[in-house]
Design a protein around this motif. Sequence first.
Motif, PDB file in Angstrom:
ATOM      1  N   LYS B  11     -35.987  -3.000 -69.373  1.00 56.33           N
ATOM      2  CA  LYS B  11     -35.403  -4.265 -69.848  1.00 56.33           C
ATOM      3  C   LYS B  11     -35.230  -5.225 -68.684  1.00 56.33           C
ATOM      4  CE  LYS B  11     -34.218  -3.413 -74.188  1.00 56.33           C
ATOM      5  NZ  LYS B  11     -34.611  -4.256 -75.266  1.00 56.33           N
ATOM      6  N   MET B  18     -39.432 -12.686 -67.358  1.00 50.36           N
ATOM      7  CA  MET B  18     -39.000 -13.900 -68.057  1.00 50.36           C
ATOM      8  C   MET B  18     -38.450 -14.910 -67.052  1.00 50.36           C
ATOM      9  SD  MET B  18     -38.958 -15.364 -70.875  1.00 50.36           S
ATOM     10  CE  MET B  18     -38.969 -14.390 -72.351  1.00 50.36           C
ATOM     11  N   ILE B 311     -30.496 -14.344 -70.164  1.00 51.67           N
ATOM     12  CA  ILE B 311     -31.255 -13.088 -70.154  1.00 51.67           C
ATOM     13  C   ILE B 311     -30.303 -11.909 -69.987  1.00 51.67           C
ATOM     14  CG2 ILE B 311     -32.913 -11.738 -68.828  1.00 51.67           C
ATOM     15  CD1 ILE B 311     -34.384 -14.363 -68.255  1.00 51.67           C
ATOM     16  N   ASN B 314     -28.485 -11.167 -73.048  1.00 49.00           N
ATOM     17  CA  ASN B 314     -29.305 -10.439 -74.014  1.00 49.00           C
ATOM     18  C   ASN B 314     -29.358  -8.958 -73.713  1.00 49.00           C
ATOM     19  OD1 ASN B 314     -30.639 -11.921 -76.201  1.00 49.00           O
ATOM     20  ND2 ASN B 314     -31.218 -13.291 -74.545  1.00 49.00           N
TER      21      ASN B 314
ATOM     22  N   ARG E 130     -42.971 -12.751 -77.767  1.00 50.86           N
ATOM     23  CA  ARG E 130     -42.748 -13.155 -76.375  1.00 50.86           C
ATOM     24  C   ARG E 130     -42.535 -14.663 -76.322  1.00 50.86           C
ATOM     25  NH1 ARG E 130     -42.858  -8.494 -76.261  1.00 50.86           N
ATOM     26  NH2 ARG E 130     -40.776  -9.044 -76.950  1.00 50.86           N
ATOM     27  N   THR E 132     -41.411 -16.500 -78.693  1.00 50.03           N
ATOM     28  CA  THR E 132     -40.087 -16.769 -79.250  1.00 50.03           C
ATOM     29  C   THR E 132     -39.006 -16.481 -78.220  1.00 50.03           C
ATOM     30  OG1 THR E 132     -40.974 -16.044 -81.358  1.00 50.03           O
ATOM     31  CG2 THR E 132     -38.607 -16.300 -81.209  1.00 50.03           C
ATOM     32  N   ASP E 133     -39.146 -15.361 -77.546  1.00 50.91           N
ATOM     33  CA  ASP E 133     -38.171 -15.017 -76.504  1.00 50.91           C
ATOM     34  C   ASP E 133     -38.090 -16.126 -75.473  1.00 50.91           C
ATOM     35  OD1 ASP E 133     -37.474 -12.699 -77.609  1.00 50.91           O
ATOM     36  OD2 ASP E 133     -38.686 -11.412 -76.325  1.00 50.91           O
ATOM     37  N   THR E 137     -34.893 -18.167 -74.626  1.00 49.61           N
ATOM     38  CA  THR E 137     -34.274 -18.009 -73.317  1.00 49.61           C
ATOM     39  C   THR E 137     -34.060 -19.347 -72.638  1.00 49.61           C
ATOM     40  OG1 THR E 137     -35.462 -15.952 -73.138  1.00 49.61           O
ATOM     41  CG2 THR E 137     -34.441 -16.796 -71.160  1.00 49.61           C
ATOM     42  N   ARG E 173     -36.892 -15.573 -84.987  1.00 51.62           N
ATOM     43  CA  ARG E 173     -36.495 -14.188 -84.789  1.00 51.62           C
ATOM     44  C   ARG E 173     -35.797 -13.638 -86.037  1.00 51.62           C
ATOM     45  NH1 ARG E 173     -33.321 -12.006 -79.758  1.00 51.62           N
ATOM     46  NH2 ARG E 173     -35.229 -12.431 -78.641  1.00 51.62           N
TER      47      ARG E 173
END
Lengths: 377, 330, 593, 338, 301
Positions: B11, B18, B311, B314, E130, E132-133, E137, E173
């Motif tokens: 993760k 990201m 992030i 999450n 991805r 969507t993430d 984010t 989502r």
Amino acid sequence: MIQARGITRTYQTHGAFTGARTVPALRGVDFTLPDGGAVSFIGESGCGKTTLGKILTGLETFDGGELIVDGVALSGLKPRQREKYFRRIQMIHQDPYSALNPTRTVEATLRDPLRMRAKERGASGGGGGDGEGEGGWRARAAELLTLVGLEPAAVLPKYPHQLSGGQRQRVVIARALTVDPEVLIADEAVSMIDVSMRLGILKLLRDLRSRLGISLVFITHDVATARYVGEGGELHVIYRGEVVERGLTDEVILAPVHPYTQCLLSAVPIMRGLEEPGPDRTAPTTALDERTPTPGCLFEPRCPFAQDQCAEKHPVLVPFGLDAVGESGAVGESNAAAAGPATDTGSENGSESGHVHACFYPESRRVVGVEVGAGSA
Amino acid sequence: MTGFARRLAGKLLAGLVMVWVVVTFTFFLVHALPGKPGDVQYEQYIMMGMNSEQASAKVQAVYGFTSHAPLLSQYTGYLGKLAHGDLGQSISYSGVPVSHLIWSALPWTVIPVLSGLLVSFLIGVVAGIFAAVKRSSRWGGLLTVSGSLVAGVPAFVLALLLLVVFHTEWNLLPDAGTSDIQYTPGWNLPYIGSVFQHAVLPVCTYALLSYGGWLLAMKSSVVSVLGDDFILASELRGITPVTRARYIGRNAILPLFTVLALSFGVMFAGSFFIEDTFDYPGLGNLLLKSIGTRDYPVMAGAFLLITVSIIIANILADLCYTLIDPRVRR
Amino acid sequence: ACSSSSAKKTNGGTGGGTGGVFTSIDANNKITAGAPMNPYNAAPNMFLGYNIMELGFTKNDPADPNALLPGLAASWTASDTGLTIQLQPGAKWSDGTPVTAADIKTSLAIAYTQGTAGPVAGAGGTVVAGSNFEVSDVKDLGGGKIEIDQQPGVKNLYFQRLVLTSTIVNDKVYGSQLPADIWTQIAAVQGTDAAAASAASTKLAAEGKTIAAFAPAKDISAGPFVETRVNPGEALLDRNPYFYAASKISPKQVILRSYSGNQQIWGYMNGGELDYAPYTSMPTNILNQVLKAGYTRIDAPSYVSASIAFNEKQAPYNLTPVRQALAYVIDRDAVTKVGEPVGGIAAPTTTGLVGSQSDTILSADQKAALNPYKPDPAKAASLLQGAGFTKDASGQWHLPDGTPWKITLQTVNGFSDWIAASTIVANELTQFGIPTTAAITADFATYQKEMGAGKYAVGWWLVALGPQTDKAYARIYGSADGFSVANGQATHNDSAAGNWEHTPATYTVNGQSINPGQLAAQLSVTPVSAQGPIIAQLAAATNQEVPMIQIWNYTHVMFTLDKRFTNYPKTGQDDLLANPPGVWMMQGYVQGK
Amino acid sequence: MSEVQVRGLTVEYQTTAGWLPAVADAGLDLRAGEITGLVGESGSGKSTLALALLNAVPAPGRIAAGSVEVAGVGDVTKLGGKQLRKARGGAIGYVFQASQNSLNPLTTIGRQLLDLGRSHEVADLRALIARARDLADRMGLDGQRVLDSYQHELSGGMRQRIGIVFALVLNAKVLILDEPTTALDMLSQASVLEIVRKVHDENQLSTLIITHDIGAISEIADRLAVMYGGRIVEDGPLLDVLRRPTHPYTKALIGATARITGDVEAARALPGRPPDLTTVARAGCVFRDRCPFAVAVCAEVEPELATWESGRRRACHVEPSTVLSGTAGAPAAVGEPA
Amino acid sequence: MTATVNLAPAGLKPRTRHPAWAAFRRAVTRKPGRLAGLIIIVFFILLAICGPWFYGSLSVDPNELYAPPSAKHWLGTDFAGSDVLQEVVTGARYVLATAALSALFTSLFGVTVGLVAGYQRGMTDSVLMRLTDFVLTIPGLPLLIILSTVWSFGSPWEMGLVLGITGWGGVARAVRSQALSLRERGFLEAARGLGLSRRHIIVKEMLPNIAPYAAMQLMLSVIGFIGAEVGLFFLGLVPFSSTNWGVMLNQAVFSGGAMETSSALIYLLAPLVCILLLTLGIVLFLDAIDELFNPRLRERV
Ligand SMILES: Nc1ncnc2c1ncn2[C@@H]1O[C@H](COP(=O)(O)OP(=O)(O)OP(=O)(O)O)[C@@H](O)[C@H]1O
Ligand SMILES: Nc1ncnc2c1ncn2[C@@H]1O[C@H](COP(=O)(O)OP(=O)(O)OP(=O)(O)O)[C@@H](O)[C@H]1O
Ligand SMILES: [Mg+2]
Ligand SMILES: [Mg+2]
């Protein structure tokens, strides 16, 4: 005709942070479904019945073995090509409440597959004298609804929630018939239906077999219903993803050989007063525990007749000897079939229609209840 | 629990990727902005009555800190520094490390957001239970509607209303800043009291903003738990109402914990509305100011931090879920 | 724990009489936690006149740009080659040590690295010469006398002012930030070897960055106050007991605040929290309220004018009659009343200078010759018709090519007076028959960029910057407007991207062709006393050609509160009012009540 | 002697069509040492009746009339507050239809047991645990392990057995099981039923088992009551009722049960669909639409549940002998004319 | 089995086919709150569409600055002499158009992505998720402010588009998770088994089931977008060139001194009350959405 050879499916499960776990749902199942024939699968919860049904209808993939439809091995085909074959195998869902789209009327539910089917037939040069126009599907829908015993005019405009469970299940069957399937898979097709209407659906399935020549794969944990629908066909007893006994339905019911089958059949309730329990009723010694690894016979931990060898070696399907049973049940010619991955011996004696089992100490026992006297009252 | 550690590492790695994507995205976005740092200030200085030399001297100082290297090499340089935790140097505060500015701003966002969330969580959950239990009564319905209304009202509207009422009208609470300047910062009572006083309005706004959400979430959660069979079962077993309430509470609040972690991220990203209105020197405010002055490094840094916090939130949410619920714990 | 009394405490009103707390707003710094107490930082937590000291303080005197109020320097004498100053007797840092020549020398060296006292290192390290004065050496003559030399051969008209208004910092604190050979480097920049100069200049710029980022641990000021504490948005300063004129300084403490919006200042004033409030644009209802709260209004000249400018590259704004016609349509009084009712005076006409400047510089005849562009729709209509415009039945104007004429009036976010004024300008133009909408750009940076790129046809712009007229005209006819000066000769270059552009390189005024770019450039090297004729030409040309319409001239409106302190400078004391209150205090103003 | 006496029990639900009875005028006795089976189709009111025995009819419902006398407790329908709470679990043990979900998913079984003990002010919690462990052991569970488990760690059959443990651990004399095996597979069903029988016998309970599966109930019950449309239409000793069903519905229900041996064709489906609250006939016999024996009077007069033979009661206008011989027409076709 | 096939079921128009309008009316009128909500929403929509026709174009009157409410100016005038009511009316159009547009975009994009990802699984799912993430984010509003400096939001369309682009992640989502659970439902398995086309399954089978949810999201995002948009204008973070409520708020507070003097309070309150009312209307109306789309609930009388 459908042939399954050593179908295997293993699931991987994992949570967001928990470790992965593999669940072998099917461990090398094979069976043969002749045209117009019936095959039943019985087994307790979680033994892989639904998984098998989904594999047969193409909703789930298999990761070992081979599925042969009309002589074509499906694993060699691309997904798109497979669709054509899977189209001919339709599933009747266990739960008629979720099997129909709550936002669409019966008419809409039937219309789309019928139109699609009509287009297909038109495209494949069927010549199309069939009245395949706009109204064509209407007539066909009415015909199908009548076939399953529903009044078309009354049912067509309704939403699923306006129908009873039995009516819904009939619509589901009619929908499956829209694409002219050759095989119907009924996965516990009646378990969610009210007792009083259950028998009607079972009878319908039987009728479809005899009238339309549709083959039937009947999946259930209720042995009595399996017998009712799968008459004349084979009964497979499946345990933890593995077939442990197979034979003609009545044969297996009346003279089960594998201890698991015997436990299963013993559990069928007796209508006291009308029936009396079989003399050899047995029960498993413990509850099912899928977590513990079992190197030997899968049923060994629960088997009331287990012996030392059972924990060590994994038994494979072998024909039940004529002499040992001392009754009818001819051993068919044994032909070498593809062995499932679970087999530890090189070859296996599977047979098309023999009574086979996977037990080291086979013994036929009478466990099912029998009717008292001749008639009732 | 090695599986756990591996998954957590996975993760974190995904989070890192990201972060990289976001860093790249913001870097180029930020540099695509028109205008040069300092331009903005010049005219304002002039209007404020500065003469043009003083104004241009100030602007000059800012110009000195813009990089003139090609964008791509700026980017690689930025990434390289970032890997060492160096966010670069501010332009509008000529040469001050961005990390320094961010660290000074961070507590003023984190603490109010956190305490606002906690306060609203406590109140919202209680109100949610009440709304669920009394859902068929007038009061329950009213509570629910008010919850949705509060949840729907824009942040700045709330902030403005609070400000008008508590500062302009009643003058009970200060409208800006973090504390009164008279008090020496540190662990002394007057200072801490003053910090509290200044934090009341921002915290209340954060709390009010999220309160509606909690109320609604808790209400629906409680309603669904109330419909669960084990609650009826416990009633039929003659379990005391208090114990039953505990059962309901625990089961209903569980799904809210993951939301709690997530909403921290959301609040963080939306903090500038509130910080701007209360002139509270948090991260959102820093971001706003840096956009106004085209202070790319600060902009990128603040944006990055907000993103990273989302992030992390999450990941925390996932973690929370795994740790709290025995059903997924293994 | 939150009582109403403590909420009120934020105001400076705790002190009455000598020793009170003087509360004010510093308009130019956003006081930020994390920014250094370093005057060279672009946004330092330091404050001019309080703890930032200069040798002298500006008077903003249009007649003599070099006239200054004394600061750390008690007096000075200028010579051809430089300047000799006499430090204030008893000038001390707040740690008690005296201010020395070393401090001055270090400060001027730093100023050099910051680009204010030397050539600016432009993009890629290229040297932009001649844009500033150049100090070549600082000599201690003893007895507080210090000589500051200008680079031989360079003659900057404003050398004196630039030197004296340099920030003076402590050598012990800042000297260590400078390389030992700093003066050698400066010499190299001023030398004849171009390559060496360029290399040294780049190096100096780099050193300048280091210094700007330097964060001293403690404020050591030679000013009246020393910084004690900085909160985000607020700073607390204590009286410096060693200040050379400490006896004149009445407040014991000063609280300075930053603000993020005008309405914040209004709020403070409503509560009587500020002893001095700097300029903000405000509507009349707020003005009335502020006056009711006990504030005194002080007006100082501002030398800035808000105007509507044209992109003359876009038709029809390339036509002089069109610009003139628009000047006749717009009612400047009405617009000012909406846009800047308090801080603005409707511009008497368009000259490129604010009214007070043109009043003193232009002769009566010259003034009379200017066209006042009094609102006159008929005149505007005839001008337009003369240029081939037509008016249709519905009263709407059409361009000579027949297309309907529409105007988008561009303004920029944050300039609330412009935005407000736009609505009424748009209304007036629309009623005249030119449908006009106001558009707003996100921020000034974008505004300037898009304006330079020629995206806007009509928009707002500040002109007449500063008391020095050369700056004012450089704003209209400078390099950003397409005029570049090389070898004393101005050329016009259409592609220049910077400001509102003017198509013609020359204007014909009273039958005489003039080059405004050249004149503007000339102005910057002409002593004030000799500027008159040039300004007259430029004013007449600007008035005739209307490259922009001056709408209002700003007034620098400040407010003081007589509740805790008294003896503030009054309207008219322009030299004092050009400075922040810290400087007033040094001169003995602002006494406790 | 009857442990539980239900008399004239009528339970109504509020619907948009007003208050409608889900259970109408039900009378039932639960005797000590006897298992009573209650069968009927979905929606016939079985669960409602069972819940009424604990005075726990859910929200839009109410007990409109009748009484439920429980030995040592009194009329449950008159109880309230703490007394009622004590009766639930203390005197009457209830095992849930959806056994799968009758346990709090977030705490271990042991903790929930302690909660139960505290709620009923059990002094010796240790003994309670010991007793629960013992009960669990006797049901073929590993008592200790189960008490330390969470609900999700147990299979459906195990949970159902835990449900029984919870119902019995406080020494309740009355045990009510609402469809205890519906969600289970054959093997689990068999073992649960066997355990119920065993526990019942050991503790001399009065047990009521509700199901729609006449086969399952015939395994263990002593008496059988058949419900249809909110009415009890027939009851009597199990074997007798099975052999000689005198209500057309009972007869049809038995006939519609798929059997594992014998003639497959013998089974007959019931015509029509089961009624629910709003569609059930308001006047006359509730079953008459689907009844092959229906006569004119059935449409007008509602038959009363009356004793026609010692120990046997039925609610039907048609003569018992007619139904038994099955002469009046054959069951209707498989089709479902709405 | 002898029943004749009725080829003309049309003759038997059953009552279940009743016009959707009646169902709508029933769902809305069941509770007074819903009706009130609907009335508020319709009122504002009408205001936005028709208001400017009746109320002409904006005009300013420099002789009437800060006029108190009067017969001529119902809500008084502002610092520039514009009629406040007129501004509210004119402003509604921009606000509503933007909110509707962005909500539409969000739900279109979010629902499509969610449905496709949920249905397709595998590679498509991963890629879409991805994406969507990423959208989730990136903090939307801060991004919007940065974007606004590159892109001037002159028209509501642009603003709506950008709000939509940054706002669809959550919907996608959520819809995906719904789609995933739908996917396992019997009727979808059946549709797949029947070999119906992917488009058919997604559009005709899944979409109607997600519709109430999507509509709910739509309404909620309308609220969110109104807040975001008005807020950005209010803080002056994005440039504005037309009147809208955010601009009014901005001018009331930053130019009009509404926070300091009560004489300007009405310009502050006018748009604020509008925002609150609209939010309330939507909140009240949301209650009815489930019933509008779900045939089962629709039927219940
Ligand atoms: N998608 C899946 N992911 C992981 N494991 C699965 C999945 N589907 C089924 N299983 C596991 O595979 C095994 C067989 O499941 P399957 O649903 O085929 O059983 P079943 O015989 O149909 O059971 P039941 O009678 O309860 O319907 C079970 O252990 C189940 O937990
Ligand atoms: N809360 C309720 N509101 C309205 N009607 C209800 C409610 N609960 C049950 N009913 C109705 O009461 C009748 C009896 O319901 P009950 O649950 O007792 O049936 P059941 O025999 O237990 O059925 P099943 O076998 O499905 O559990 C049904 O027609 C049902 O629709
Ligand atoms: Mg299954
Ligand atoms: Mg029930």
